[in-house]
Design a protein around this motif. Sequence first.
Motif, PDB file in Angstrom:
ATOM      1  N   THR A 147       0.810  -1.373   0.095  1.00 34.77           N
ATOM      2  CA  THR A 147      -0.019   0.030   0.086  1.00 34.77           C
ATOM      3  C   THR A 147       0.847   1.155  -0.052  1.00 34.77           C
ATOM      4  N   GLU A 148       2.101   1.078   0.752  1.00 33.01           N
ATOM      5  CA  GLU A 148       2.713   2.718   0.949  1.00 33.01           C
ATOM      6  C   GLU A 148       3.875   2.432  -0.144  1.00 33.01           C
ATOM      7  N   ARG A 149       4.017   1.592  -0.962  1.00 29.76           N
ATOM      8  CA  ARG A 149       4.935   1.510  -2.326  1.00 29.76           C
ATOM      9  C   ARG A 149       4.111   1.355  -3.651  1.00 29.76           C
ATOM     10  N   GLN A 150       3.286   2.575  -3.651  1.00 32.35           N
ATOM     11  CA  GLN A 150       2.442   2.400  -4.857  1.00 32.35           C
ATOM     12  C   GLN A 150       3.271   2.239  -6.116  1.00 32.35           C
ATOM     13  N   GLY A 151       3.146   1.362  -7.038  1.00 30.55           N
ATOM     14  CA  GLY A 151       3.943   1.472  -8.405  1.00 30.55           C
ATOM     15  C   GLY A 151       5.185   0.689  -8.169  1.00 30.55           C
ATOM     16  N   MET A 152       5.854   0.693  -6.949  1.00 31.07           N
ATOM     17  CA  MET A 152       7.172   0.112  -6.920  1.00 31.07           C
ATOM     18  C   MET A 152       7.140  -1.408  -6.793  1.00 31.07           C
ATOM     19  N   PHE A 153       6.885  -1.926  -7.795  1.00 30.20           N
ATOM     20  CA  PHE A 153       6.809  -3.360  -7.902  1.00 30.20           C
ATOM     21  C   PHE A 153       8.402  -4.158  -7.600  1.00 30.20           C
ATOM     22  N   ASP A 154       7.997  -5.137  -6.811  1.00 31.40           N
ATOM     23  CA  ASP A 154       9.056  -6.030  -5.907  1.00 31.40           C
ATOM     24  C   ASP A 154       9.520  -6.999  -7.063  1.00 31.40           C
ATOM     25  N   GLY A 155      10.713  -7.533  -6.602  1.00 29.62           N
ATOM     26  CA  GLY A 155      11.316  -8.414  -7.328  1.00 29.62           C
ATOM     27  C   GLY A 155      11.071  -9.972  -6.733  1.00 29.62           C
ATOM     28  N   SER A 156      10.500 -10.024  -5.766  1.00 28.46           N
ATOM     29  CA  SER A 156      10.270 -11.217  -5.278  1.00 28.46           C
ATOM     30  C   SER A 156       8.967 -11.965  -5.642  1.00 28.46           C
ATOM     31  N   VAL A 157       8.764 -13.395  -5.407  1.00 33.00           N
ATOM     32  CA  VAL A 157       7.569 -14.277  -5.727  1.00 33.00           C
ATOM     33  C   VAL A 157       7.349 -14.876  -4.506  1.00 33.00           C
ATOM     34  N   GLU A 158       5.961 -15.028  -4.259  1.00 33.33           N
ATOM     35  CA  GLU A 158       5.602 -15.565  -2.979  1.00 33.33           C
ATOM     36  C   GLU A 158       4.891 -17.039  -3.623  1.00 33.33           C
ATOM     37  N   VAL A 159       5.323 -18.084  -2.897  1.00 37.17           N
ATOM     38  CA  VAL A 159       5.008 -19.413  -3.540  1.00 37.17           C
ATOM     39  C   VAL A 159       4.461 -20.072  -2.692  1.00 37.17           C
ATOM     40  N   GLY A 198      10.565  -3.197 -10.337  1.00 35.87           N
ATOM     41  CA  GLY A 198      10.224  -2.012 -10.837  1.00 35.87           C
ATOM     42  C   GLY A 198       9.318  -2.095 -12.161  1.00 35.87           C
ATOM     43  N   ARG A 199       9.480  -3.687 -12.715  1.00 38.05           N
ATOM     44  CA  ARG A 199       8.616  -3.967 -13.760  1.00 38.05           C
ATOM     45  C   ARG A 199       7.166  -4.603 -13.691  1.00 38.05           C
ATOM     46  N   CYS A 200       6.085  -3.874 -14.266  1.00 34.19           N
ATOM     47  CA  CYS A 200       4.720  -4.520 -13.986  1.00 34.19           C
ATOM     48  C   CYS A 200       4.487  -5.938 -14.330  1.00 34.19           C
ATOM     49  N   PRO A 201       4.046  -7.094 -13.981  1.00 37.95           N
ATOM     50  CA  PRO A 201       4.118  -8.325 -14.302  1.00 37.95           C
ATOM     51  C   PRO A 201       2.788  -8.718 -14.954  1.00 37.95           C
ATOM     52  N   ARG A 202       1.666  -7.719 -15.117  1.00 34.41           N
ATOM     53  CA  ARG A 202       0.492  -7.961 -15.357  1.00 34.41           C
ATOM     54  C   ARG A 202       0.419  -8.703 -16.866  1.00 34.41           C
TER      55      ARG A 202
END
Length: 349
Positions: free
Chosen positions: A233-245, A263-267
């Motif tokens: 919520t507090e990092r709007q648009g700051m895409f994370d590099g991790s994956v939750e499995v 920083g890249r959108c994965p959608r």
Amino acid sequence: MDDISNLINFNELIPGLPSDLGLECLTRLPHSAHRLALRVCTHWRSLLQSDAFFRHRKKTGRTHKVTCLVQAREQQQPHQKPTGCVQPCYGITVFDPEAMAWDRVDPVPDYPFGLPLFCQVASCDGSLVLMGGWDPATYEPLTAVFVYDFRTSEWRRGRDMPEKRSFFAIGSGMGRVYVAGGHDENKNALATAWAYDPRGDEWALLGRMGRERDECEGVVVGGEFWVVSGYGTERQGMFDGSVEVLDLGSGQWRVVEGVWEAGRCPRSCVGIGKDGKVVNWRGLDPGLRVGVCGVRVGSSFVLTGSEYEGAPHGFYLMEMEQGQNRNLRKITVPDGFSGFVQSGCCVEI
């Protein structure tokens, strides 16, 4: 459930043929002929629409996989918003890469003039599951779930999602559809996750992810559901590099760092390439820079996108051979099927 023998032993499927030979004949019917075959007799209808027949076709290798795309419909009146903005209408396009055939699924009865905006799709046991999105007239987030059964060619209403969420990850495996992350109606990023059972029409709450993940992307890899990137919520648009499995067997989550480019959108542009690694379809080709969507169908990938904003939308096939990515092949699309693709999934029918 019912065994296939219980459905064929009491009546001749085809007059003059033993039941097992009649079954093999019907098993070999292409899916495109099923709608006509359902009209032959009540016994054929009961057989072709049964779970046992689907399992038999799958066991004998007679099913095949198609791509279902949430695609902007061409030559249709777009939605007119209260603000005066024009929003394209979306429907479900079915592309069979084996036969190179294009078709459309009948509209959802509740939304005859266009699907909910940003709705998500996944497949489960020969059915297409559509959920969430925004009402195309009001932009209100929806919890509605709809299930399309390719055996009956009909939609049914499923049990609503337990929570309102938009731009969430979705994937399917082990007879369930999994959703995680996204944001609520107040734009708060979510860490919650649920599993939906289309057959039982039931939702089950899963454990929370370790992080909030808005605008994340879901993909199932073997027996795991991967929730790729996203942001809090507090990092709007700051895409994370991790994956939750999520391990679909144990229900346990783990975090894997450094899987996605921060920083890249994965959608809609996340894929699993050679060696089981996450790949970004965006930028793979000059024609795949904007509005990119990729769907794996068996050993092939169906990729769509354009070179720049406003450019024609292109469609490509890429096959996998012995774990190696081959060159893209641009495919010709018939009139009416070249609209923008929002998302998609593979359905085994």
